[in-house]
Design an enzyme around this catalytic site. Structure first.
Site: not given
Ligand code: FAD
Length: 631
Positions: A249, A269
């Protein structure tokens, strides 16, 4: 003789995350006496930590979404290595599984007109993640547990006991599957607290044990993720596929050291957060690969407009699939443009009002305040790649979850199974995967039991061997400490089989793993059987080791870069390799690797992609076939 508690069930589900609970509910609804076993406390699975949401093409926020678009995104994200049938079932059935969860009592966040809200996430063309703030996994598990309790209350009314047809055994670790010939006959393990042994006799077992991350130095995974289900399946004669593909990740915490690896959700994000290097540059625009160029914005202005006008602008490059973002961060840090703690900056503070950040990302706000004394409404976070998810897993029949290989009566669902996500999983596709394939595995396990002419029997000798193996580390006076061995294993995997791989290092990793195997065979744990984590780890180590061997061998074999497997010496995708799954099996103690052709995608599914896109993934031969069909 050693005392062993015995139980009889129709279906034993190992793992109490989303996949296990959904499987158990289905087996119980089919009338089967079902046990749920979980290594940690009930409710404390990885599923509970999932923050972003569950991907399902409900089309609530953008009506253009459909299962076809979701299927396409999933295949793109997995770089076409996905088992297409699994990706198809997943895309088609996810919305039903989410709505069904609301009938169990879940309450997802809403749109203004009262529909289930959906958020943007990397690799998903439209807003698609059903969510509950950033605590979606918690709601998912809470609801599934609530459904189980309601079934138990029904059973109490009908049969006089809550446990009549579904019972949870928490803090219970399974160490062996027991067979009768080629058929599953039961599962053997111990209660973590007392160290007492327990045997579950059952003709069908569903493995839902989750991931393997604890073999890596920096990981978002918690202590129990030692690849047990993967290893149990291998030892029972099942096969694993795609073990070379691990998802790092892109955004784990890098600081303070004590919490290194803990996840920073992608929703940061998705909701507007941007990545910057130490020079203050928003660097992701430099890292958009050709295969994705058409779908991503070219300028920060266009990217920023996308949040409010997605139909006329392209998405920000921060929302590229995870493998791309992780590699980009890795490159920035390597080039000397990292933060003091060796990550990059993730900035939401300058992008949204403080109040909005606290509303949308309450857990993240809390996590950074509590662990790093950083207020994310005022300052940027420091983040870097962390080992997060294993795409590889048990090779299964797509529709039923039945394990391939020589064993019958073994099913798998969730992260422990392989194929669905190909070489890289899109965020949000796991929670929906658990529900879709958990239900399927539980249902098919029940059908399998119905069709059995006679019940398989557990052999006494096999139980004796299981006891001996479990006790061995306690009986050795000499031999190494399990914690040292785990650290050494984590160093080998993190340093030599990590995010960027090279042939010489992979070869070295195999030598080091072979040495570790000899050391693990002599591991010794001090103390007795009552709550003894050192002993537990000693038993987990052999699982971690065999699974790591699969990863290292497959990573050495696959001479290309694709999704969660990056070879510095073979940096591009090779269409010939797209046609191949690497399949691991166990022969005695030795991991064998075979190449197997991928199942061929049905024509109407191939037709969902335009030719120019297919040309990026398929061989000339496959393209010619496609042209002939569409002519
Ligand atoms: P898990 O939920 O991992 O459960 C495994 C179960 O197996 C546990 O109960 C464990 O105790 C048990 N077990 C293991 N070994 C044994 C054994 N030997 N004996 C008995 N029991 C055993 N995915 C998304 O789609 N969206 C997200 O937003 C998201 N966020 C995430 C955030 C974090 C921090 C993490 C770590 C993962 C996230 N993921 C997300 C991934 C997703 O949460 C997991 O892939 C998924 O929950 C796995 O579910 P599962 O049911 O397969 O297994």
């Amino acid at each position: 003789t050693t005392r062993i508690e015995r139980h009889h069930y129709d279906v034993v589900v190992i793992g109490a995350g989303g996949a296990g609970l959904r499987a158990a509910i289905e087996a119980r609804l089919a009338g089967k006496k079902t046990a749920i076993i979980s290594k940690s406390l009930f409710g404390k699975a990885h599923t509970v930590m999932a923050e972003g949401g569950a991907a399902a093409a409900m089309g609530n926020v953008n009506s253009r979404d459909s299962w076809q678009v979701h299927f396409r995104d999933t295949m793109r994200g997995g770089k076409f290595l996905n088992n297409f049938r699994m990706a198809e079932l997943h895309a088609k059935e996810s919305p039903q599984r989410i709505w069904e969860l609301e009938t169990y009592g879940a309450l997802f966040d809403r749109t203004k007109d009262g529909k289930i809200s959906q958020r943007n996430f990397g690799g998903h063309e439209y807003p698609r993640l059903a969510h509950v703030g950033d605590r979606t996994g918690l709601e998912l598990i809470r609801t599934l547990q609530q459904k189980i309790v309601s079934l138990q209350q029904e059973d109490k009314r009908e049969h006089g006991s809550y446990d009549a047809r579904i019972k949870v055994f928490s803090e219970t670790t399974i160490t062996e599957l027991l067979l009768d010939g080629d058929r599953v006959a039961g599962a053997f393990g111990y209660y973590r607290e007392s160290g007492e042994f327990v045997l579950f006799e059952a003709p069908a077992v569903v493995l839902a044990t989750g991931g393997v991350g604890r073999s890596y130095k920096v990981t978002s995974n918690s202590w129990e993720y030692t690849g047990d289900g993967h290893a149990l399946a291998l030892r029972a004669g099942a096969t694993l596929i795609n073990m070379e593909f691990l998802q790092f990740h892109p955004t784990g915490m890098v600081w303070p050291v004590s919490v290194k690896g803990i996840l920073v959700t992608e929703s940061v994000r998705g909701d507007g957060g941007i990545l910057k290097n130490s020079e203050g540059k928003r660097f992701m625009f430099d890292y958009v690969p050709d295969v994705f160029r058409k779908q991503y914005a070219e300028t920060p202005e266009e990217a920023d407009r996308w949040y409010t006008d997605p139909d006329n602008n392209r998405r920000p490059p921060e929302l590229l699939p995870r493998d791309e973002v992780a590699r980009a961060i890795n490159s920035e840090v390597k080039a000397g443009r990292g933060t003091p703690a060796g990550g990059v900056y993730l900035d939401i503070a300058s992008r949204l009002p403080a109040e909005e950040i606290r509303r949308r990302l309450p857990s993240m706000h809390h996590q950074f305040k509590g662990l790093a004394d950083v207020d994310i409404t005022k300052e940027p976070m420091e983040v870097g790649p962390t080992c997060h998810y294993v795409m590889g897993g048990i090779e299964v029949e797509p529709d039923s979850g039945a394990a391939h290989g020589s064993v019958r009566g073994l099913f798998a669902a969730g992260e422990v199974s392989g194929g669905m996500h190909g070489s890289n999983r899109l965020g949000g596709n796991s929670l929906s995967d658990l529900l879709v394939f958990g239900k399927r595995a539980g249902g098919h396990a029940a059908t399998y039991v119905d069709q059995l002419a006679a019940r398989p029997k557990v052999e006494v000798a096999a139980v004796e061997t299981a006891v001996e193996t479990a006790l061995a580390p306690l009986q050795r006076d000499t031999g190494e400490n399990p914690y040292t061995l785990q650290q050494d294993l984590q160093a080998v995997m993190g340093d030599l089989v990590g995010i960027i791989r090279r042939e010489a290092e992979l070869e070295e990793s195999l030598v080091r793993l072979a040495e570790l195997r000899e050391r693990v065979a002599k591991v010794s744990a001090t103390g007795g059987r009552r709550y003894n984590p050192g002993w537990h780890l000693a038993l987990d180590l052999r699982n971690m080791l065999v699974v790591s061997e699969c990863t290292a061998k497959a990573a050495l074999e696959r001479r290309e870069s694709r999704g969660g497997h990056t070879r510095e010496d073979f940096p591009t995708m090779d269409p010939q390799w797209r046609r191949v799954n690497l399949v691991c099996s166990l022969e005695g103690d030795t991991v064998r690797l075979n190449r197997k052709p991928l199942p061929k995608m049905r024509t109407e599914l191939v037709g969902l992609f335009d030719r120019a896109e297919l040309a990026k993934y398929l061989t000339d031969e496959e393209l010619a076939e496609f042209d002939a069909l569409s002519a």
